[in-house]
Design a protein around this motif. Structure first.
Motif, PDB file in Angstrom:
ATOM      1  N   PHE A   4      45.720  52.409  34.114  1.00 51.85           N
ATOM      2  CA  PHE A   4      44.770  51.368  34.517  1.00 51.85           C
ATOM      3  C   PHE A   4      43.572  51.987  35.228  1.00 51.85           C
ATOM      4  O   PHE A   4      42.445  51.558  35.044  1.00 51.85           O
ATOM      5  N   SER A   5      43.859  52.953  36.094  1.00 55.22           N
ATOM      6  CA  SER A   5      42.795  53.445  36.965  1.00 55.22           C
ATOM      7  C   SER A   5      42.213  54.758  36.469  1.00 55.22           C
ATOM      8  O   SER A   5      41.557  55.457  37.221  1.00 55.22           O
ATOM      9  N   ALA A  63      36.231  46.432  39.959  1.00 53.07           N
ATOM     10  CA  ALA A  63      37.132  47.429  40.554  1.00 53.07           C
ATOM     11  C   ALA A  63      38.314  46.746  41.244  1.00 53.07           C
ATOM     12  O   ALA A  63      39.446  47.227  41.185  1.00 53.07           O
ATOM     13  N   LEU A  64      38.046  45.619  41.891  1.00 53.17           N
ATOM     14  CA  LEU A  64      39.130  44.873  42.547  1.00 53.17           C
ATOM     15  C   LEU A  64      40.124  44.349  41.518  1.00 53.17           C
ATOM     16  O   LEU A  64      41.333  44.411  41.713  1.00 53.17           O
ATOM     17  N   ILE A 116      40.778  45.633  38.620  1.00 57.39           N
ATOM     18  CA  ILE A 116      41.578  46.756  38.119  1.00 57.39           C
ATOM     19  C   ILE A 116      42.723  47.056  39.079  1.00 57.39           C
ATOM     20  O   ILE A 116      43.869  47.245  38.676  1.00 57.39           O
ATOM     21  N   ALA A 117      42.393  47.089  40.379  1.00 54.23           N
ATOM     22  CA  ALA A 117      43.433  47.378  41.372  1.00 54.23           C
ATOM     23  C   ALA A 117      44.522  46.313  41.319  1.00 54.23           C
ATOM     24  O   ALA A 117      45.709  46.629  41.417  1.00 54.23           O
TER      25      ALA A 117
END
Lengths: 307, 281
Positions: free
Chosen positions: A237-238, A279-280, A282-283
Motif C-alpha cells: 500500500f505504502s 496520504a491519509l 492510504i494509511a
C-alpha cells in the motif's frame, strides 16, 4: 507480571521509579510529539481545508477533498497499480524467499556467503538500486536486452522503463529483487525451529519432498509465513521510494502508485490538502491489515511460549 | 533406509543445491558487480564497451565523482546527518524502552501506544504538514531540523526494540541492586544498560543503515542544497540524465560501499535488528 511485582515494592521506591520513568520518557515523548504526532494531527487539519502552500488562513472545506478523491479519474489507475504491486510484490518474494531458504537450510559450507549475497539487496539504498537497474533496463546498452538477444528472444527487446507496457513489470522486478532477501532471512530463522525429527519420520514413512513441505514443514512455519505475507502486503500500500526513484510514476502514469500520486499533487501541483487527504486514505487502507498482523503476532507469541 | 546408494544420492543432491545456490546468488549480486565494474573501468571503455565486465582498470571515474561530482562532500554530509540521528535514536530508545518495560508511572500505557502508532503510519502521510511545521519553527533547511526529523522516524521501532530487551531481564536483578542500596538511576545506568548493550548495538547498526539510506527526509527538508547526503546527491546526479555512466557508477559505489562493508562486518547485528523488527515490530 509487572503489577504483581510492584505491589510488593515499598511506596518510596515506587515513587522514585515513577519519577525516573517520567524523566526517561520525557525526551522521547518530546520528539515523538513534535515531529510525529503534531504533523499527523496537522495532516488531518490539512485534509479538511484547501491549502496550496502559501495561504495564511486556508478556507475550511469539510470533506470536499475526500469527495473529490472518490471521483478522481487518475486515482483508479494508481490504485490498480498498487493492487498489482500488492499481489505480485507479495507472492513472488514469498515463493522465491521460501525456495532459497529451503535450499539454504542445512547447508553448512558457504552459508555465510549465501546469506550475505541474498540479503544484501534489501539493505541497499533505493537511490542506488534505481540507478543500477536503470542501466540494466536501458534500451540500447542495457544488460537485459543484451541477454534477451543472446538467448534468441530479441523480439522482446524494449526500453523497459520508458515503455508504458513494461515499466510497471520492470520496477516490480527490481522490488522483488530487494524483498526476496528479507523474506528469505525470516524463513531461515523460522526453519531453524522446525522439528527435524518429524521430517525424518515423514521420510521414513515414504513422504516425498513435496509432501514433506506441504504437510510437515509449512504447518510448522505457518505463523511466520502469515506474518511475512502481511508485512509485504502492507508495504504494497505504502510503496513509494523505489517507484519514485526509478520512474517517478511515469511514463504517462504507467507506474503511478498512490504514494507517488500524493507526492506529485502536493509538491508539483501545490495541492497540499489534496495530497495529504490521499496520504491519509492510504494509511487508513492499511489499517485492517495492520490489525490483522497484530493479532497474528499475539497468536505467534503464544505459539512461541507454548513451544 | 540408508543404503550406500542413498548416501551418494544425498551427496549429489547437496551438490545440486550448491550449483543452484551459486547460480542464484550470482544473479542476485549481478547489479552490484555491474556497479563495481562500471566504476572501475576507464570512462572511454564504459562508453564504447558497456558489456565488458572489468575490461579495464582506472580510478578516474571515482576521482571525478569524488571531486567534480561532490561525492566527497556528500560522504561527509551523510556521516554528519546519520551519526547524530543514530545516537539520538539509541539513547532515547534505551531510556524510553527501560521506562516502558520496568518503571510504573501514570499514563505509561497511553504514552507507549502514542509512540508505537509510528510503526503503523507511513512517513508520507505526515511529510507535507511537517514541511510547513519545520518552516514555521525555522528548522527547514537546517542541520538540526533534518537530524531531529530523521531521528524521530526511527524512535517507534527503537523503543519497541529496546523495551523487548529490558522486559526479558529477570525482576530479581533490580531488587538485588536495591537491597544493596543502589538508587533507581544507578540501577538503570549501572545494572540494566550494560545488560542490553548487545541489543543497543544491533539497534545502532540497524538505525545507522536506515539513516544512511534515507532519501526522502533530506530531499524534502533540505531544499536549499546544504548538507546534501549521498542518497540525495546520487538521486540528483542521476536525474541530470547524464550519459557519463562512469562517474555515476562511481557515485553509486561510493554510496553503497559503506553499507556493504558495515553489513558484511556486522552481519549478525543487522539481521538481528531486522528479524526482531519483523517479529516484534
Amino acid at each position: 507480571l509487572a503489577s504483581d511485582d510492584f505491589a510488593t515494592t515499598p511506596r518510596v521506591t515506587r515513587r522514585a521509579q515513577a519519577r525516573l520513568g517520567v524523566l526517561l520518557v520525557a525526551p522521547l515523548m518530546l520528539l515523538v510529539g513534535v515531529f510525529f504526532l503534531l504533523p499527523l494531527a496537522s495532516a488531518v487539519y490539512f485534509s479538511l481545508v484547501d491549502f496550496h502552500g502559501f495561504e495564511a488562513d486556508p478556507p475550511f472545506v469539510g470533506l470536499r477533498n475526500f469527495v473529490e478523491l472518490a471521483a478522481d479519474p487518475s486515482l483508479l489507475p494508481a490504485l490498480k497499480n498498487n493492487i498489482v504491486w500488492i499481489i505480485v510484490g507479495t507472492t513472488a518474494p514469498l515463493v522465491l524467499g521460501l525456495f532459497i531458504a529451503l535450499l539454504l537450510w542445512n547447508v553448512r559450507r558457504g552459508s555465510t556467503f549465501y546469506r550475505v549475497a541474498f540479503f544484501l539487496p534489501y539493505i541497499l539504498p533505493a537511490t542506488a538500486i534505481g540507478v543500477v537497474w536503470s542501466w540494466i533496463y536501458d534500451p540500447l546498452r542495457g544488460w537485459l536486452n543484451e541477454g534477451l538477444k543472446l538467448v534468441g528472444a530479441g523480439a522482446f527487446v524494449t526500453g523497459w522503463l520508458g515503455n508504458p507496457d513494461t515499466a510497471l513489470t520492470a520496477v516490480l522486478l527490481t522490488a522483488v529483487w530487494t524483498a526476496t532477501g528479507f523474506v528469505m532471512i525470516i524463513f531461515l530463522a523460522a526453519l531453524r525451529n522446525v522439528d527435524v525429527e518429524l521430517i525424518d519420520a515423514a521420510t521414513i514413512d515414504g513422504a516425498n519432498a513435496r509432501q514433506r513441505l506441504r504437510y510437515v514443514i509449512l504447518p510448522q512455519i505457518m505463523p511466520v509465513f502469515l506474518m511475512v505475507t502481511t508485512i509485504t502486503l502492507i508495504g504494497g500500500f505504502s510503496v513509494f521510494d523505489i517507484v519514485f526513484v526509478m520512474t517517478g510514476g511515469g511514463p504517462a502514469g504507467a507506474t503511478e502508485v498512490l504514494g507517488t500520486y500524493a507526492y506529485r499533487n502536493a509538491f508539483q501541483l501545490n495541492r497540499m490538502s489534496y495530497g495529504t487527504a490521499l496520504a491519509l486514505v492510504i494509511a487508513l487502507l492499511a489499517v485492517p491489515f495492520t490489525i490483522g498482523l497484530n493479532r497474528l503476532q499475539r497468536r505467534m507469541s503464544l505459539y512461541r511460549t507454548g513451544a | 533406509m540408508r543404503t550406500p546408494s542413498g548416501r551418494s544420492r544425498k551427496r549429489l543432491a547437496l551438490g545440486g543445491k550448491h550449483v543452484l545456490l551459486i547460480g542464484l546468488s550470482l544473479v542476485t549480486l549481478f547489479p552490484i558487480v555491474l556497479a563495481l565494474s562500471s566504476a572501475l573501468k576507464t570512462r572511454a571503455d564504459v562508453r564504447s564497451n558497456p558489456f565488458g565486465l572489468f575490461s579495464s582498470f582506472s580510478l578516474e571515474s571515482i576521482t571525478r565523482a569524488w571531486t567534480l561530482g561532490n561525492f566527497g562532500e556528500y560522504t561527509i554530509n551523510t556521516f554528519v546527518l546519520a551519526v547524530p540521528s543514530t545516537i539520538i535514536v539509541v539513547v532515547l530508545s534505551v531510556m524510553g524502552g527501560y521506562a516502558f518495560a520496568r518503571l510504573p508511572f501514570r499514563g505509561r500505557t497511553v504514552l507507549y501506544y502514542l509512540v508505537i502508532v509510528g510503526l503503523l503510519v507511513p512517513f508520507f502521510t505526515y511529510m507535507i504538514p511537517l514541511y510547513f511545521q519545520l518552516q514555521g519553527m525555522a528548522l527547514l533547511d537546517t542541520l538540526p531540523g533534518v537530524i531531529l526529523v530523521m531521528a524521530s522516524t526511527g524512535l517507534a521501532f527503537g523503543t519497541v526494540f529496546m523495551r523487548a530487551f529490558f522486559s526479558e531481564l529477570p525482576p530479581e536483578l533490580d531488587q538485588a541492586a536495591r537491597i544493596d542500596g543502589a538508587s533507581e538511576w544507578q540501577i538503570f545506568l549501572r545494572v540494566m544498560v550494560p545488560l542490553v548493550s548487545s541489543g543497543a548495538g544491533a539497534l545502532a547498526v540497524f538505525t545507522f543503515l536506515q539513516n544512511w539510506n534515507n532519501l526522502l527526509v533530506p530531499l524534502l527538508y533540505l531544499p536549499g542544497g546544504n548538507w546534501r547526503p549521498l542518497t540525495l546527491g546520487l538521486y540528483l546526479f542521476a536525474g541530470g540524465r547524464s550519459i557519463d555512466i562512469g562517474p555515476l557508477a562511481a557515485g553509486t559505489l561510493i554510496t553503497i560501499l559503506p553499507v556493504i562493508v558495515l553489513f558484511v562486518v556486522l552481519q549478525r547485528q543487522v539481521t538481528q535488528g531486522i528479524l526482531s523488527g519483523a517479529v516484534k515490530g
